[in-house]
Enzyme design. Structure first.
Site, PDB file in Angstrom:
ATOM      1  CB  SER A 176      -0.951  -0.030   1.191  1.00  0.00           C
ATOM      2  OG  SER A 176      -1.947   0.949   1.071  1.00  0.00           O
ATOM      3  CG  ASP A 273      -7.320  -2.461  -3.098  1.00  0.00           C
ATOM      4  OD1 ASP A 273      -7.963  -1.717  -2.339  1.00  0.00           O
ATOM      5  OD2 ASP A 273      -6.073  -2.488  -3.134  1.00  0.00           O
ATOM      6  CG  HIS A 303      -5.983  -2.181   0.484  1.00  0.00           C
ATOM      7  ND1 HIS A 303      -5.378  -1.569  -0.591  1.00  0.00           N
ATOM      8  CD2 HIS A 303      -5.375  -1.674   1.595  1.00  0.00           C
ATOM      9  CE1 HIS A 303      -4.452  -0.732  -0.159  1.00  0.00           C
ATOM     10  NE2 HIS A 303      -4.427  -0.777   1.157  1.00  0.00           N
TER      11      HIS A 303
END
EC number: 3.1.2.22
Length: 330
Positions: A176, A273, A303
């Site tokens: 991320s 996601d 995610h």
């Protein structure tokens, strides 16, 4: 750049190409790709899958032969601290070993004890490779005030780890926000960063999410100085992001121009996601100036990408890069 839909098709590796799989698949297209598993280390062979078979089939067939690091992930590594003049001390855990080393860069307000970080540690331990995981300033066991942290300060944290702890060439694995920061590290330290693996890579993510808000909402946030960013991953349901953090993050955006990274890049992303759309991975790949870039999509992953099949894909990808880099004098 190659975009591979994992779950319907699997990652086409250099090892499979050298085995002649690519030639067998000529004209088949994206839906039929050569899948791979590490054969040099665990005695598994490269195989070719057709339209009806993919990564999920591969992983199911390998369950009984899964290496011990994946079953357990329970070894303990002591916490150390990196002292930095005028900057917060960083908590980290390190395994010494051979090159290339691997560094895990966590996501937003995530610490070094997550599923992916621990799984990669056990993987590296099983192969004898060096590995570092750490906490950002203001997060986990590291010093610092979270409210004073910014993307720029966390970028400095990553560079400190690379400069002061890592020895020799490194593969960076960013999750991320960590995926955004790993690109900054590769740009700043091109001689030391030899490959990148992004998981739900959130390049420019904070700024992009803010800019998608209604105009009136943005004005209110600017006036109050705090953005209550909704997140199902926060116990409170929101992350309270300082408006100044968003403005500072604008100075670190990368997608507005070509990204000057030429090392191998692998971007893993879940198509479910709901934080960072999977199209972001394709956009990032398009911006990277290097040509050895793969986007690998998992149809049913979210995610966090921390399910068993997601973790296996991650470590298989790292292993393939290690194998690729072993043919190069590092």
């Amino acid at each position: 750049m190659r975009t591979l839909a994992a779950g319907r098709s699997a990652h086409l590796s250099g090892r499979a190409q050298r085995a002649g799989a690519a030639g067998k698949m000529a004209g088949v297209g994206l839906a039929s790709a050569a899948a791979w598993v590490p054969c040099r280390r665990w005695g598994w062979a490269a195989v070719t899958f057709g339209f009806h078979r993919g990564l999920s089939t591969l992983l199911a067939r390998k369950t009984e032969r899964a290496p011990q690091w994946f079953r357990a992930c329970r070894h303990k590594t002591s916490i150390s601290f990196l002292s930095r003049p005028d900057l917060p001390n960083l908590a980290y855990k390190r395994l010494k070993g051979k090159s290339p080393g691997i560094i895990f860069i966590p996501g937003y307000i995530s610490n070094m004890n997550g599923t992916k970080a621990l799984a990669i540690e056990e993987f590296c331990k099983s192969l004898g490779h060096a590995y570092i995981r750490f906490d950002y300033s203001g997060v986990g066991n590291s010093d610092g005030n979270l409210e004073e942290c910014t993307v720029g300060k966390w970028r400095k944290d990553v560079l400190s780890i690379i400069d002061d702890l890592a020895e020799g060439p490194q593969i960076l694995v960013g999750s991320s926000l960590g995926g955004w920061l790993m690109f900054h590290a590769a740009i700043a330290r091109p001689q030391k960063v030899v490959a990148l693996v992004g998981v739900a890579t959130a390049v420019d993510g904070l700024v992009t999410q803010f800019n998608q808000l209604p105009v009136e909402t943005k004005k209110e946030i600017e006036m109050k100085g705090v953005w209550p960013m909704a997140s199902k991953y926060s116990e409170e349901g929101v992350y309270r992001v300082q408006y100044s953090v968003v403005k500072e993050a604008e100075h670190h955006c990368l997608l507005h121009s070509p990204i000057p990274v030429t090392c191998p890049v692998r971007l893993l992303h879940g198509m479910k996601d709901d934080v960072v759309p999977w199209h972001t991975a394709v956009q990032v790949a398009d911006r990277v100036v290097g040509t050895d870039v793969d986007v690998i999509l998992r149809k049913n992953s979210d995610h966090r990408m921390k399910e068993k099949a997601d973790i296996q894909l991650l470590v298989y990808t790292i292993d393939d890069l290690i194998d690729k880099l072993s043919t190069i004098v590092l």
